[in-house]
Design an enzyme around this catalytic site. Structure first.
Site, short mmCIF file in Angstrom:
data_model
loop_
_atom_site.label_atom_id
_atom_site.label_comp_id
_atom_site.label_asym_id
_atom_site.label_seq_id
_atom_site.Cartn_x
_atom_site.Cartn_y
_atom_site.Cartn_z
N ARG A 143 0.93 -1.35 0.13
CA ARG A 143 0.05 0.03 0.11
C ARG A 143 0.97 1.10 -0.08
O ARG A 143 0.42 2.29 -0.18
CB ARG A 143 -0.83 -0.01 1.19
CG ARG A 143 -2.13 -0.90 1.17
CD ARG A 143 -2.96 -0.87 2.44
NE ARG A 143 -4.23 -1.87 2.53
CZ ARG A 143 -5.44 -1.20 2.17
NH1 ARG A 143 -5.58 -0.02 2.13
NH2 ARG A 143 -6.30 -2.07 1.95
N TYR A 146 0.56 4.29 -2.33
CA TYR A 146 -0.52 5.18 -2.38
C TYR A 146 -0.29 5.89 -0.99
O TYR A 146 -0.33 7.26 -1.15
CB TYR A 146 -1.87 4.52 -2.29
CG TYR A 146 -3.27 5.15 -2.17
CD1 TYR A 146 -3.58 5.99 -3.17
CD2 TYR A 146 -4.06 5.06 -0.92
CE1 TYR A 146 -4.65 6.60 -3.07
CE2 TYR A 146 -5.07 5.71 -0.82
CZ TYR A 146 -5.40 6.62 -2.00
OH TYR A 146 -6.61 7.32 -1.68
N ASN A 175 -13.18 6.22 3.47
CA ASN A 175 -14.09 5.27 2.58
C ASN A 175 -15.31 6.03 2.06
O ASN A 175 -16.31 6.22 2.68
CB ASN A 175 -14.48 4.09 2.94
CG ASN A 175 -13.16 3.43 3.32
OD1 ASN A 175 -12.42 3.56 4.09
ND2 ASN A 175 -13.07 2.05 2.62
N ASN A 191 -17.61 -4.26 -4.91
CA ASN A 191 -17.63 -5.85 -5.39
C ASN A 191 -18.89 -6.45 -4.71
O ASN A 191 -19.49 -7.36 -5.27
CB ASN A 191 -16.44 -6.30 -4.21
CG ASN A 191 -15.14 -6.18 -5.10
OD1 ASN A 191 -15.27 -6.03 -6.32
ND2 ASN A 191 -14.01 -6.95 -4.75
N GLY A 206 -10.12 -12.33 4.75
CA GLY A 206 -10.06 -12.49 6.27
C GLY A 206 -11.44 -13.13 6.90
O GLY A 206 -12.27 -13.41 6.31
N GLN A 210 -12.18 -6.75 10.59
CA GLN A 210 -11.59 -5.39 10.34
C GLN A 210 -12.85 -4.59 10.20
O GLN A 210 -13.91 -5.02 9.63
CB GLN A 210 -10.66 -5.50 9.01
CG GLN A 210 -11.18 -5.63 7.76
CD GLN A 210 -11.32 -6.98 7.20
OE1 GLN A 210 -11.37 -7.85 8.00
NE2 GLN A 210 -11.43 -7.43 5.97
#
Ligand code: NAD
Ligand code: UDP
Length: 324
Positions: A143, A146, A175, A191, A206, A210
């Site tokens: 990451r 970015y 987000n 998605n 996972g 999270q």
């Protein structure tokens, strides 16, 4: 105002363009379609106060031909699959692209606003994240192209402010979702909606423990417009503090579209932040801003827009301008 917006053909860029035009401004959009879509430019092609220049802002910004009042720098892939597919271009647009945009603002005596990100906090050890938290970022992980590009972009923006006196703003966006996201951008909202509408299992990475906090795009745009009016150079978080585990989020979308669908698990990508939620005290105080669209309403509008266009990326962005 005459406003130059980089990244105009992207998800947020298209909503910002729509709002700026509605407010009576002249908008010059610049984009190279790295992750954006021509259909987002086509939405405004007939508008008398919109002009588009196709250019890679990492290589330089074209002469806009008019005196600019504001430069908004939104060009950069934002979806993890996109930026990991284009790591060098992502670093360059955060570094050179930001410098070109700042130089243009300086040359015109224009104000400048940088689209930064909650990713500057990395995998945060402070929760929720206030602007005063410096972050916990892997400087060379997947990451990093970015995260470090945006951290550099923030540093460069502050240097142009302190050293050259440019009137700058930094918004740290959490987000954000809504109509005109690319159905194939690989982010979690698109998605899950795309999978559920296609009758496929929803892929949770996972164990899904999270967390993320999801902001509807009209709330973000309202916050950006408010920040443009306030000459404060220090970063401002814009996000919705309503926090969900990714498993809860998958269940919300599944239940909205088809409660019979299975949820399956896939490996958790490296360095995936464990938790994320904005502390928006500063935005509330400085801008009088807080999010107004609930997850339920925002998801309903987004799902409706995906349904209306059958989930095809090019058709998706041609969906009606929803005015939110
Ligand atoms: P997006 O990928 O839909 O839009 C980005 C746009 O920038 C695309 O149209 C792309 O083609 C363009 N672009 C990329 N590199 C370019 C270059 N070198 N020259 C010209 N154009 C270039 O992403 P988005 O979600 O609309 O994000 C817009 C901005 O907001 C980005 O800077 C991103 O980092 C920031 N942001 C977004 C989110 C989010 O949740 N959507 C969160 C945090 C930060
Ligand atoms: N995610 C997921 N399934 C997907 C896509 C993403 O479980 O199909 C997870 C991802 O691992 C992350 C969260 O959803 O924990 C948000 O991912 P996204 O790519 O939208 O943005 P991020 O916040 O990680 O930049």
């Amino acid at each position: 105002m005459n406003i130059l917006l980089t990244g105009s053909a992207g998800f947020i860029g298209s909503h910002l363009t729509e709002r700026l035009l509605a407010e009576g401004h002249h908008v010059i959009g610049v984009d190279n379609y790295l992750s954006g879509q021509p259909a987002n430019t086509a939405l405004f092609r007939e508008h008398p106060r919109f002009r588009f220049i196709q250019a890679d802002v990492s290589l330089g910004l074209p002469d806009p031909g008019v005196r600019l009042d504001f430069v908004l720098h939104f060009a950069s892939p934002a979806s993890p699959p996109h930026y990991q597919q284009h790591p060098v271009a992502t670093l360059m647009v955060g570094a050179q692209g930001t410098q070109h945009a700042l130089d243009l603002a300086r040359a015109h005596g224009a104000a400048f606003l940088l689209a930064s990100t909650s990713e500057v906090y990395g995998d945060p050890e402070v929760h929720p994240q206030p602007e005063t938290y410096w972050g916990h970022v892997n400087p060379n992980g997947l990451r990093s192209c970015y995260d470090e590009a945006k951290r550099y972009a923030e540093a460069l923006t502050m240097a142009y402010h302190r050293h050259y006196g440019v009137d700058t703003r930094i918004v740290r966006i959490f987000n954000t979702y809504g109509p005109r996201m690319r159905a194939d951008d690989g982010r979690v909202v698109t998605n899950f909606i795309h999978q559920a509408l296609a009758g496929q299992p929803l892929t949770v990475y996972g164990d899904g423990s999270q967390t993320r906090s999801f902001q509807y795009v009209s709330d973000l745009v309202r916050g950006i417009m408010a920040l443009m009016d306030v000459p404060d150079p220090f970063p401002v978080n814009l996000g919705n503090p309503d926090e969900y585990t990714i498993l809860q989020f998958a269940e919300r979308i599944r239940d909205l579209i088809d409660p019979r669908l299975p949820i399956i698990h896939r490996p958790l990508p490296a360095d995936d932040p464990r938790q994320r939620r904005p502390d928006i005290t500063r935005a509330r105080t400085l801008l009088g801003w807080s999010p107004q669209v609930s997850l339920q309403d925002g998801l309903a509008r987004t799902v409706e827009s995906f349904r209306a266009v059958g989930g095809q990326p090019e058709r998706l962005v041609s969906a009606r301008l929803d005015g939110h």
